[in-house]
Write a protein that holds these residues in place. Structure first.
Motif, PDB file in Angstrom:
ATOM      1  N   ILE A   1      17.639  -8.562  -4.471  1.00  0.00           N
ATOM      2  CA  ILE A   1      16.227  -8.933  -4.485  1.00  0.00           C
ATOM      3  C   ILE A   1      15.375  -7.733  -4.887  1.00  0.00           C
ATOM      4  O   ILE A   1      15.791  -6.580  -4.732  1.00  0.00           O
ATOM      5  CB  ILE A   1      15.754  -9.454  -3.111  1.00  0.00           C
ATOM      6  CG1 ILE A   1      15.936  -8.368  -2.034  1.00  0.00           C
ATOM      7  CG2 ILE A   1      16.473 -10.724  -2.729  1.00  0.00           C
ATOM      8  CD1 ILE A   1      15.333  -8.733  -0.684  1.00  0.00           C
ATOM      9  N   GLU A   2      14.205  -8.033  -5.393  1.00  0.00           N
ATOM     10  CA  GLU A   2      13.234  -7.001  -5.775  1.00  0.00           C
ATOM     11  C   GLU A   2      11.859  -7.483  -5.332  1.00  0.00           C
ATOM     12  O   GLU A   2      11.473  -8.617  -5.629  1.00  0.00           O
ATOM     13  CB  GLU A   2      13.274  -6.779  -7.285  1.00  0.00           C
ATOM     14  CG  GLU A   2      12.393  -5.648  -7.774  1.00  0.00           C
ATOM     15  CD  GLU A   2      12.540  -5.416  -9.272  1.00  0.00           C
ATOM     16  OE1 GLU A   2      11.831  -4.538  -9.803  1.00  0.00           O
ATOM     17  OE2 GLU A   2      13.363  -6.120  -9.904  1.00  0.00           O
ATOM     18  N   LEU A   3      11.140  -6.639  -4.621  1.00  0.00           N
ATOM     19  CA  LEU A   3       9.797  -6.972  -4.171  1.00  0.00           C
ATOM     20  C   LEU A   3       8.803  -6.106  -4.932  1.00  0.00           C
ATOM     21  O   LEU A   3       8.891  -4.874  -4.900  1.00  0.00           O
ATOM     22  CB  LEU A   3       9.649  -6.732  -2.666  1.00  0.00           C
ATOM     23  CG  LEU A   3      10.672  -7.385  -1.741  1.00  0.00           C
ATOM     24  CD1 LEU A   3      10.329  -7.093  -0.283  1.00  0.00           C
ATOM     25  CD2 LEU A   3      10.760  -8.874  -1.983  1.00  0.00           C
TER      26      LEU A   3
ATOM     27  N   ALA B   1       0.839  -1.192   0.000  1.00  0.00           N
ATOM     28  CA  ALA B   1       0.000   0.000   0.000  1.00  0.00           C
ATOM     29  C   ALA B   1       0.877   1.245   0.000  1.00  0.00           C
ATOM     30  O   ALA B   1       2.030   1.202   0.435  1.00  0.00           O
ATOM     31  CB  ALA B   1      -0.909   0.001   1.233  1.00  0.00           C
ATOM     32  N   THR B   2       0.338   2.342  -0.487  1.00  0.00           N
ATOM     33  CA  THR B   2       1.099   3.592  -0.503  1.00  0.00           C
ATOM     34  C   THR B   2       1.362   4.105   0.907  1.00  0.00           C
ATOM     35  O   THR B   2       2.222   4.960   1.105  1.00  0.00           O
ATOM     36  CB  THR B   2       0.340   4.672  -1.299  1.00  0.00           C
ATOM     37  OG1 THR B   2      -0.984   4.821  -0.752  1.00  0.00           O
ATOM     38  CG2 THR B   2       0.219   4.270  -2.764  1.00  0.00           C
ATOM     39  N   SER B   3       0.654   3.576   1.879  1.00  0.00           N
ATOM     40  CA  SER B   3       0.865   3.969   3.274  1.00  0.00           C
ATOM     41  C   SER B   3       1.944   3.131   3.959  1.00  0.00           C
ATOM     42  O   SER B   3       2.225   3.322   5.145  1.00  0.00           O
ATOM     43  CB  SER B   3      -0.448   3.842   4.056  1.00  0.00           C
ATOM     44  OG  SER B   3      -0.946   2.514   4.001  1.00  0.00           O
ATOM     45  N   ASP B   4       2.548   2.192   3.255  1.00  0.00           N
ATOM     46  CA  ASP B   4       3.593   1.354   3.832  1.00  0.00           C
ATOM     47  C   ASP B   4       4.732   2.210   4.370  1.00  0.00           C
ATOM     48  O   ASP B   4       5.115   3.219   3.760  1.00  0.00           O
ATOM     49  CB  ASP B   4       4.150   0.389   2.781  1.00  0.00           C
ATOM     50  CG  ASP B   4       3.217  -0.769   2.502  1.00  0.00           C
ATOM     51  OD1 ASP B   4       2.273  -0.970   3.290  1.00  0.00           O
ATOM     52  OD2 ASP B   4       3.425  -1.461   1.486  1.00  0.00           O
TER      53      ASP B   4
ATOM     54  N   ILE C   1       5.269  -5.251   3.478  1.00  0.00           N
ATOM     55  CA  ILE C   1       6.232  -4.401   4.196  1.00  0.00           C
ATOM     56  C   ILE C   1       6.912  -5.187   5.305  1.00  0.00           C
ATOM     57  O   ILE C   1       8.072  -4.932   5.643  1.00  0.00           O
ATOM     58  CB  ILE C   1       5.539  -3.126   4.732  1.00  0.00           C
ATOM     59  CG1 ILE C   1       6.585  -2.083   5.154  1.00  0.00           C
ATOM     60  CG2 ILE C   1       4.595  -3.442   5.875  1.00  0.00           C
ATOM     61  CD1 ILE C   1       7.462  -1.592   4.021  1.00  0.00           C
ATOM     62  N   GLN C   2       6.220  -6.172   5.873  1.00  0.00           N
ATOM     63  CA  GLN C   2       6.856  -7.017   6.872  1.00  0.00           C
ATOM     64  C   GLN C   2       7.988  -7.833   6.250  1.00  0.00           C
ATOM     65  O   GLN C   2       9.037  -8.033   6.866  1.00  0.00           O
ATOM     66  CB  GLN C   2       5.829  -7.925   7.531  1.00  0.00           C
ATOM     67  CG  GLN C   2       4.834  -7.185   8.425  1.00  0.00           C
ATOM     68  CD  GLN C   2       3.816  -8.120   9.036  1.00  0.00           C
ATOM     69  OE1 GLN C   2       4.036  -9.322   9.127  1.00  0.00           O
ATOM     70  NE2 GLN C   2       2.691  -7.579   9.467  1.00  0.00           N
TER      71      GLN C   2
ATOM     72  N   ASP D   1       9.620   2.312  -2.963  1.00  0.00           N
ATOM     73  CA  ASP D   1       8.483   3.079  -3.474  1.00  0.00           C
ATOM     74  C   ASP D   1       7.235   2.431  -2.879  1.00  0.00           C
ATOM     75  O   ASP D   1       6.771   1.391  -3.379  1.00  0.00           O
ATOM     76  CB  ASP D   1       8.449   3.012  -5.005  1.00  0.00           C
ATOM     77  CG  ASP D   1       7.395   3.910  -5.609  1.00  0.00           C
ATOM     78  OD1 ASP D   1       6.668   4.576  -4.831  1.00  0.00           O
ATOM     79  OD2 ASP D   1       7.284   3.950  -6.847  1.00  0.00           O
ATOM     80  N   PRO D   2       6.696   2.998  -1.796  1.00  0.00           N
ATOM     81  CA  PRO D   2       5.592   2.360  -1.059  1.00  0.00           C
ATOM     82  C   PRO D   2       4.434   1.948  -1.959  1.00  0.00           C
ATOM     83  O   PRO D   2       3.957   2.732  -2.780  1.00  0.00           O
ATOM     84  CB  PRO D   2       5.160   3.441  -0.064  1.00  0.00           C
ATOM     85  CG  PRO D   2       6.393   4.259   0.150  1.00  0.00           C
ATOM     86  CD  PRO D   2       7.071   4.299  -1.192  1.00  0.00           C
TER      87      PRO D   2
END
Length: 231
Positions: free
Chosen positions: A214-216, A37-40, A52-53, A190-191
Motif C-alpha cells: 500500500i501507499e498513502l 502534515a510534516t509534524s505527523d 497518520i491514524q 515521509d511525514p
C-alpha cells in the motif's frame, strides 16, 4: 440497480455481498488522503490527523476493535470478561502473534504500551481514557485491569486508536520505528508527503491486509485528489 427500482440501501447490500464473495488478495493500492502534515509522528501518544491514524492502524493492532455493526470483536485479545461490579477486567492474549521484527507478542508489551498513556502529568492524548486504570497485572497470557471505579464500557476504551500495541524491551517501548503486529510492515515514511508498506507474511488474521503493498499519499487539495483518481 436504482434505475430498476432497487433502493439505495438494498443496492449497497447487494454490492457489498458480491464484493465480499469475490474478494481476492494481492495488488498494490494507492490512497490519496485529504490530511497529513510534516509534524505527523508514529508515536501512539499523539492524536494526529486521519492520515497518520490510518498509517498507524495499518501497522499495529489493539486488544479489541469495533466491527462495522458496533460490536466489540477480538484483535490481539481473544476473549475478555468483567467482574460482577465491573471494576476488574480480564483479557486473554492471542497465542502465536509476532511483531514485524520476529519478536513474540507478550503481556509485557501490552502493559508497557498502555503505560505510555498513564500518570497524572502524562501529556498523552489517550491519558483521559487511561486514567480509568488503577493497576495492571499479568499471569501467563492473561492481563487483569483493575479500575478506579466501575466501568461497563472499559473494553470499548481499549478499542480507541491510542491503545495500539508496540514492542517493548526492558520497559522501553519502541513506538517510533513503526514495528507492530499489523497487516503491513512499514517501508517508508515521509511525514506530510507519503508512506509505504508491504504485507506482513506472518500476520495472524486472514480477513485483513488484502493488498501486497500500500501507499498513502497526503493530498490535501480536493481538486488534486479528484484529478489523481481520474487519471
Amino acid at each position: 440497480s436504482v434505475a430498476a427500482g432497487v433502493t439505495i440501501a438494498a443496492a449497497s447490500a447487494i454490492w457489498s455481498d458480491a464484493a465480499r464473495a469475490q474478494a481476492q488478495h494481492g495488488g498494490h493500492a494507492i490512497f490519496g488522503v485529504g490530511h497529513g502534515a510534516t509534524s505527523d509522528t508514529l508515536s501512539v501518544t499523539a492524536a494526529g490527523n486521519p492520515y497518520i491514524q490510518l498509517l498507524r492502524a495499518s501497522i499495529r493492532n489493539k486488544l479489541v476493535e469495533v466491527a462495522p455493526n458496533g460490536e466489540l470483536v477480538p484483535d490481539l485479545a481473544t476473549e475478555w470478561e468483567g467482574s460482577a461490579d465491573a471494576t476488574r477486567w480480564t483479557f486473554v492474549l492471542r497465542d502465536g502473534v509476532e511483531f514485524h521484527n520476529g519478536k513474540p507478542l507478550t503481556t509485557q508489551d501490552v502493559i508497557d504500551s498502555i503505560n505510555l498513556h498513564r500518570g497524572e502529568n502524562n501529556d498523552s492524548a489517550g491519558n483521559a481514557f487511561a486514567s480509568a486504570i488503577a493497576d495492571m497485572t499479568a499471569d501467563g497470557n492473561t492481563i487483569v485491569f483493575t479500575l478506579n471505579q466501575p466501568n461497563a464500557d472499559f473494553p470499548y476504551y481499549l478499542s480507541t486508536y491510542f491503545f495500539q500495541i508496540c514492542p517493548s524491551e526492558d520497559g522501553e517501548v519502541d513506538q517510533m520505528s513503526g514495528i507492530g503486529t499489523g497487516p503491513y510492515t512499514l517501508q517508508g515514511f515521509d511525514p506530510g508527503v507519503q508512506s509505504s508498506a508491504s504485507k506482513f507474511a506472518n500476520y495472524f488474521r486472514d480477513d485483513d491486509g488484502y493488498f501486497e503493498s500500500i501507499e498513502l499519499l497526503a493530498v490535501l487539495d480536493t481538486a488534486a485528489r479528484s484529478n489523481a483518481l481520474i487519471s
